[in-house]
Structure formats: C-alpha cells, structure tokens
Design a protein around this motif. Structure first.
Motif, short mmCIF file in Angstrom:
data_model
loop_
_atom_site.label_atom_id
_atom_site.label_comp_id
_atom_site.label_asym_id
_atom_site.label_seq_id
_atom_site.Cartn_x
_atom_site.Cartn_y
_atom_site.Cartn_z
N SER A 56 0.82 -1.21 0.00
CA SER A 56 0.00 0.00 0.00
C SER A 56 0.86 1.26 0.00
N ALA A 57 1.95 1.25 0.77
CA ALA A 57 2.78 2.44 0.89
C ALA A 57 3.63 2.70 -0.35
N THR A 58 3.91 1.65 -1.14
CA THR A 58 4.79 1.81 -2.31
C THR A 58 4.05 1.68 -3.63
N ALA A 59 2.71 1.67 -3.59
CA ALA A 59 1.92 1.48 -4.82
C ALA A 59 2.38 0.24 -5.55
N GLY A 60 2.38 -0.87 -4.84
CA GLY A 60 2.88 -2.12 -5.41
C GLY A 60 2.05 -2.61 -6.57
N PRO A 61 2.69 -3.28 -7.53
CA PRO A 61 1.98 -3.77 -8.72
C PRO A 61 1.14 -5.00 -8.40
N ASP A 62 0.23 -5.31 -9.33
CA ASP A 62 -0.57 -6.53 -9.20
C ASP A 62 0.11 -7.71 -9.86
N VAL A 63 0.82 -7.45 -10.96
CA VAL A 63 1.57 -8.49 -11.68
C VAL A 63 2.90 -7.88 -12.11
N VAL A 64 3.96 -8.66 -12.00
CA VAL A 64 5.29 -8.24 -12.45
C VAL A 64 5.71 -9.18 -13.58
N ALA A 65 6.09 -8.60 -14.72
CA ALA A 65 6.50 -9.38 -15.89
C ALA A 65 8.01 -9.26 -16.06
N ARG A 66 8.68 -10.42 -16.21
CA ARG A 66 10.13 -10.43 -16.38
C ARG A 66 10.49 -11.43 -17.49
N PRO A 67 10.95 -10.96 -18.63
CA PRO A 67 11.36 -11.87 -19.71
C PRO A 67 12.75 -12.43 -19.44
N LEU A 68 13.02 -13.60 -19.98
CA LEU A 68 14.36 -14.18 -19.91
C LEU A 68 15.26 -13.65 -21.02
N SER A 69 14.66 -13.15 -22.06
CA SER A 69 15.43 -12.61 -23.18
C SER A 69 16.00 -11.24 -22.80
N ALA A 219 -0.77 -2.94 -13.40
CA ALA A 219 -1.92 -2.73 -12.51
C ALA A 219 -3.16 -3.29 -13.20
N LEU A 220 -3.98 -4.02 -12.46
CA LEU A 220 -5.16 -4.67 -13.02
C LEU A 220 -6.43 -4.03 -12.48
N ASP A 221 -7.53 -4.23 -13.22
CA ASP A 221 -8.81 -3.73 -12.74
C ASP A 221 -9.34 -4.56 -11.58
N ASP A 222 -8.85 -5.80 -11.45
CA ASP A 222 -9.25 -6.68 -10.35
C ASP A 222 -7.99 -7.31 -9.76
N PRO A 223 -7.33 -6.65 -8.81
CA PRO A 223 -6.07 -7.20 -8.27
C PRO A 223 -6.22 -8.58 -7.65
N PHE A 242 5.04 -20.82 -20.19
CA PHE A 242 5.47 -21.06 -18.82
C PHE A 242 6.91 -21.58 -18.76
N ASP A 243 7.35 -22.26 -19.75
CA ASP A 243 8.69 -22.84 -19.72
C ASP A 243 9.72 -21.96 -20.40
N GLY A 244 9.30 -20.86 -20.95
CA GLY A 244 10.23 -20.13 -21.79
C GLY A 244 10.45 -18.71 -21.41
N GLY A 245 10.07 -17.78 -22.33
CA GLY A 245 10.63 -16.44 -22.30
C GLY A 245 10.05 -15.46 -21.34
N LEU A 246 8.92 -15.68 -20.71
CA LEU A 246 8.32 -14.63 -19.88
C LEU A 246 7.81 -15.22 -18.57
N THR A 247 8.20 -14.57 -17.49
CA THR A 247 7.73 -14.97 -16.16
C THR A 247 6.77 -13.91 -15.66
N LEU A 248 5.58 -14.33 -15.29
CA LEU A 248 4.57 -13.43 -14.72
C LEU A 248 4.37 -13.80 -13.25
N THR A 249 4.62 -12.85 -12.38
CA THR A 249 4.55 -13.10 -10.94
C THR A 249 3.46 -12.21 -10.34
N THR A 250 2.54 -12.81 -9.63
CA THR A 250 1.46 -12.05 -9.01
C THR A 250 1.93 -11.49 -7.66
N TRP A 251 1.20 -10.51 -7.18
CA TRP A 251 1.54 -9.95 -5.86
C TRP A 251 1.31 -10.96 -4.76
#
Length: 598
Positions: A56-69, A219-223, A242-251
């Motif tokens: 709440s204090a840092t305006a945290g994201p709902d999903v963080v996307a991190r590619p391996l590329s 940021a999502l409309d429904d966190p 899921f096994d490759g280039g993009l990792t999606l991590t939820t809060w």
C-alpha cells in the motif's frame, strides 16, 4: 437451581482464596500452553500484514512481468501486456542486470534495476534512510543492506564500478533478500541475491555495454484475480510460455515468499504448544489431585446433604474451568503483545502499526485448549471423588496401602534408602507417572533444541556468507519455546517435589521411629523422585531426536553424545536439588509433630 449455583460460587471463591499459590501455578501452566499456541496462530494470521502495508505504501503492482530474453527481444515480449484486457496501468519497462556487488570485502550477487529520479506511478520504492537515486549513486533494498551492513554514505562496488550508497528502500515488486531472483542470463533458475537500484544512465556502464533484460509492473482492474489474468493472457503471448521467455509473478506470489520466514517461525511454536499442553496437563494434574484429595471430607458433606454425582463433579470442575478460562484470556493477551516481534519477517518490509486483535477463531481455540487441559487434569481425581462412599469421605481416613507379595518380597531385600523410595512410589503410582511424563517431555524438547543449535547453516550468497533471515526468525521461536518449557518444567518439578514431601511426612516419620536416620529418609525421598524420572529421561533422548528429524528439512548433523545426554542429566540434577532442599526442610521438623498432623 439458583441455590446450587450460589453454593458452587461460594465454594469456588473460598478455594481460590485459601490456595493462592496453587491457583497462580495453575494459571501459569495453562497460560503457557494457550499463549504459545495462540502465538503460532497469530503468526499465521498476521504473516501477510507487513507485505500488505508495504504494498500500500509503495503502490505495489498486481503483476510483475520479467522476460528471460534481453535487449529488443525482451521489450518485444513485454509490449503485448500493456494493452492486454484487464490492464489499467503499467510502469517500465526498467532495465535489469545481474551483477556482482562487493561491500565490506564481501562479493555477493545483486539484481541491479535501473530507474530515473522521478517517482513512478506504480512501484515507488519507499526510502527509509537517505535519499532516492541520482547518477553515480545506488539505493539498496533494506534487508539486503542489513545483511551487508551498509549505510548511506558507504561506497560499494557494482560490476567493477564504485558507487556511493545514497539510501535504503523497500519495495513490494520483488521478493526481499535473499530471494530477489538473481540468475545467469537466459537461465530460468534463480539463485540467492539482493536488489539494488541505480540510475538508468549508469546501468549501461555497469554492464560494460552488454544488453540487459527488463522488468515491467502491471496494474489490473481486479487485483484479487491476478492469477486468472495470467491464465487469460498466457495463450495470447506468442513469444512466451510457462517454460520459456516470460515470467509473470502475481503480488500474492511475492507475498507468500516474503512470508516464508514467518512460516518457519510458526512451526516451532505450534510443535512447542503441544509439548507445553502435555506439560501443563501433567502439572495441573499433580496440583488438582492433591487439592481434591484434601477435599474428601467436603465431598462427604455434599453427599450427606443430598448432592448427586453430577453436582459433586461440577463443584470440583468449576474451579479449574474458571482458572482455565482466565488463563486462556491471559494467553491471548500475551501472544497479542509478543506477536509483533515475530510477525515482521525481515527488514525488507515496512512494519505495521500494531498487531490486529485476536480473531474469534483464536479465542475459540484458546478457550477450547484451556477447557481441555482443565477437564483432562480434573477428570480422574473428580471421578475418584464421586465414587467414594459418603461414610469414607466423612471419615477422611488415609487410603490403605496397596501391597502385593512380590513387591514386598523384592523391596525388603533392598537397602533402606532404596526401600523407602520404592515403597513411596508404590503407594502413589499416579504421582510417579506424572514425574515420568514431565521428565520425558522436558528432555525431548531440550534434545530437539540442542539438535537445532548443532546444525551448521552456511548461507552463501555468491562468494560470501551472509545472515539467513529464515534461521533468525526460527531461532527466536525456538528460544521462546525453550524458555517457556524450562519455566513450566521447573514449576512442575517444584510442585511435584513439594507435594511428595507433604504427602510423605507421616510415612517418613514412622520410618524414623523405626530407626531410619534423617539422611536415609531424605535420600529415600530423592530416590522416590529419581526412579520415575530415569525412564522419562532415557526415553526423552531418542524421542527428542525423532521430533527434530520430523521437523528438519535437509541432512541433519549430529552433535557429540555428551550434548544429547546433558539435558537428561541436567533434569535429574534439578530434581535431586529440589528434593534435597525439600527433604532438608522436612528433616528439621520434630517426628512427634509429623505423627500428630496425620
């Protein structure tokens, strides 16, 4: 009905006033068990609070996307997410490099994220000490800085370049040290590391011109439905799976990882609470048995005026239910006050204003445990009181000793000291059993603690060995359980010893009139306490090992055998000292006085 309740209330108040010391011991024993259990439950309920406050204090994201590329490929992987259904905003992409950081002579792995000086709308790291970024400086995630021992004004080396530490910050967009997600370029396997922020103008220099990967916050409309969002957008990402280039991590995933230290701290408390419950039952049983045995004449009077078995049982049980429920309240308050010291997982999250009040489920659990301890400790003595005849209860005569031919034949060949000890235990087998249980549980708990202390836990981050926040929180919980177990075990030992002294005044006085010396009677009393304690200590050592192995993750390391024998020997020595002191006090009383008070 009202008259009976008034009678029960008057007897209850009278008993509590007449025996304040015993009432206090009962309160301590039950409070220890309920407090430890509710503390473990409080950690479970409050584990997510620090992360939620930080988010709440840092305006945290709902999903963080991190590619391996890296480079343009990474940006291309992230581009479709900005327009995906359900996305209401984003920040980034921010360049990320996985480099080596050297501070105070320790080379560790660091996730280096590039930022500009302006705060972003999503994921604004909160500065706790110092200032935010400017070119030529670095901001260190707080848990990482604490492990390294760095402060604003220090100089660290990042990727071979000296940078000045400008500030310390916390974030909710990446797991705190040591699980910040460091990995080799292109590898999906993460290693231990910490997070630092540098100015985006400096990151190209730090990487030597090599391409970086990126991270982007959504940021999502429904966190609350972030996992469902990932399931919807995953098929539409042509270049990621899921096994490759993009990792999606939820809060929620980040919160679970940040709460791992609290989960580890919770395990010793929950295991310890059951050990303390057994100790509490053993201790309360000893006190209750003595008190009910001293109230046999009152049982006879109640029966003589028409009280039935249910009324007699309720009179005995009411007092201990009141004490138990009071102890449950005390345990709830104690756990509520102690929880803040253990709920904060590590320095990487902001502290909360205070622990939430105990939930209804915690109140019910504490009350149920106190009720169970009171009933378990009172049931057998109360049943014996109900079964006794009115005449026998009014006479309040001593119970005839239980004799068997083989016991008499065996014991009469023993030395005087051992003979006295054996016959005292044969006369009160229930008390001897309580001594065995108390010794067994205490030995098992202390052996498990010693096994935990004997484990070598090297925690390497890169080429350096740093502090392990998981072990620190677990160590705090183990310390809490150890202290409470020792206090309760000492109380049980003192109560058991003093009860034995009071109960054997007449038999020992008779033994002295028959020629036994004060030293022999004192040693006999000590033997009576040590005989049931020996099997408890012997069985507690392997059971303590088994308890530790049950909870331990990984390959255990075993301490020297003397370490494992030390708890049992220490407990036996404590019993010997307590009994010797009590026996010395008893030996100073005249024999005639002991014979007259029977």
């Amino acid at each position: 009905m009202a008259g009976r309740l008034l009678l029960v209330l008057r007897l209850l108040v009278r008993d509590l006033r007449r025996r304040p010391a015993e009432t206090l011991l009962l309160l301590i024993a039950i409070t220890a068990a309920t407090g430890t259990l509710t503390l473990g439950l409080a950690l479970d309920e409050g584990a997510a609070l620090p992360y939620e406050h930080t988010r709440s204090a840092t305006a945290g994201p709902d999903v963080v996307a991190r590619p391996l590329s890296t480079g343009d490929d990474a940006l291309a992987d992230l581009a479709p997410l900005t327009t995906a259904p359900g996305v209401t905003g984003h920040s980034g992409p921010y360049p990320v490099a996985f480099l080596e950081l050297t501070a105070r002579g320790k080379a560790v792995q660091a996730v280096v994220e590039g930022r500009d000086t302006a705060p972003s709308a999503l994921d604004r790291p909160a500065i706790t000490v110092g200032t935010w970024l400017r070119p030529g400086g670095v901001v260190v995630e707080r848990a990482f800085a604490e492990a390294l021992g760095v402060h604003p004004g220090d100089t660290v080396d990042v990727g071979g370049h000296a940078l000045r530490v400008l500030g310390i910050a916390v974030t909710a967009a990446r797991t705190t040290y040591p699980y910040a997600g460091w990995h080799f370029p292109g590898s999906p396997l993460s290693e231990r590391g910490g997070l630092v922020w540098v100015h985006d103008q400096d990151i190209a220099t730090l990487t030597g011109g090599e391409q970086t990967t990126y991270t982007m916050n959504l940021a999502l409309d429904d966190p609350a439905a972030s996992k469902g969002f990932i399931g919807r957008v995953r098929p539409s990402l042509d270049r990621a799976d899921f096994d490759g280039g993009l990792t999606l991590t939820t809060w929620q995933d980040i919160a679970d990882l940040d709460g791992r230290p609290v989960e580890r701290a919770q395990e010793p408390l929950l295991i310890g609470s059951w050990l303390l419950t057994a100790l509490a039952v053993a201790g309360v049983s000893g006190i209750v048995a003595g008190r009910i045995a001293g109230q046999r004449r009152r049982v006879g009077l109640l029966k003589a005026v028409g009280a039935g078995p249910a009324m007699v049982a309720f009179v005995h049980l009411a007092e201990y239910l009141v004490v138990g429920l009071t102890a449950a309240g005390a345990g709830l308050v104690t756990s509520w006050l102690a929880a803040p010291a253990l709920i904060q997982p590590n320095a990487g999250l902001l502290t909360t204003d205070g622990p939430p009040p105990p939930s209804l489920s915690m109140v019910v659990v504490a009350a149920a445990l106190a009720f169970a301890i009171a009933v378990a400790a009172t049931l057998a003595p109360a049943a014996r009181a109900v079964a006794i005849s009115t005449t026998a209860a009014l006479a309040d005569s001593a119970a005839p000793p239980r004799r068997s031919r083989w016991r008499v034949r065996l014991s009469r060949r023993l030395p005087v000291t051992l003979l006295i000890g054996v016959r005292m235990n044969a006369r009160r087998p229930h008390r001897a059993w309580l001594v065995t249980v108390n010794t067994f549980i205490t030995t098992a708990a202390l052996v498990a603690v010693l096994m935990n202390q004997a484990q070598d836990r090297p925690f390497r981050v890169g080429d350096a060995e740093l502090a392990n926040p998981l072990a620190e929180r677990t160590g705090q919980s183990v310390l809490v359980v150890t202290v409470v177990v020792l206090v309760l075990a000492v109380i049980n030992t003192a109560v058991s010893t003093w009860t034995a002294v009071l109960d054997t005044r007449h038999p020992l006085a008779v033994a002295r009139t028959l020629g036994a010396t004060p030293g022999q009677t004192g040693l006999g009393l000590t033997v009576a306490q040590l005989l049931p304690a020996l099997p408890g200590a012997a069985a507690g050592i392997p059971c303590g090992l088994g308890l530790f192995l049950f909870a331990w993750r990984g390959q255990p390391q075993y301490p020297p055998g003397s370490w494992l024998l030390a708890p049992g020997l220490g407990i036996l020595l404590t019993i010997t000292l307590c009994t010797a002191i009590s026996a010395l006090a008893l030996s100073r009383r005249p024999i005639a006085h002991a014979l007259q008070t029977r």
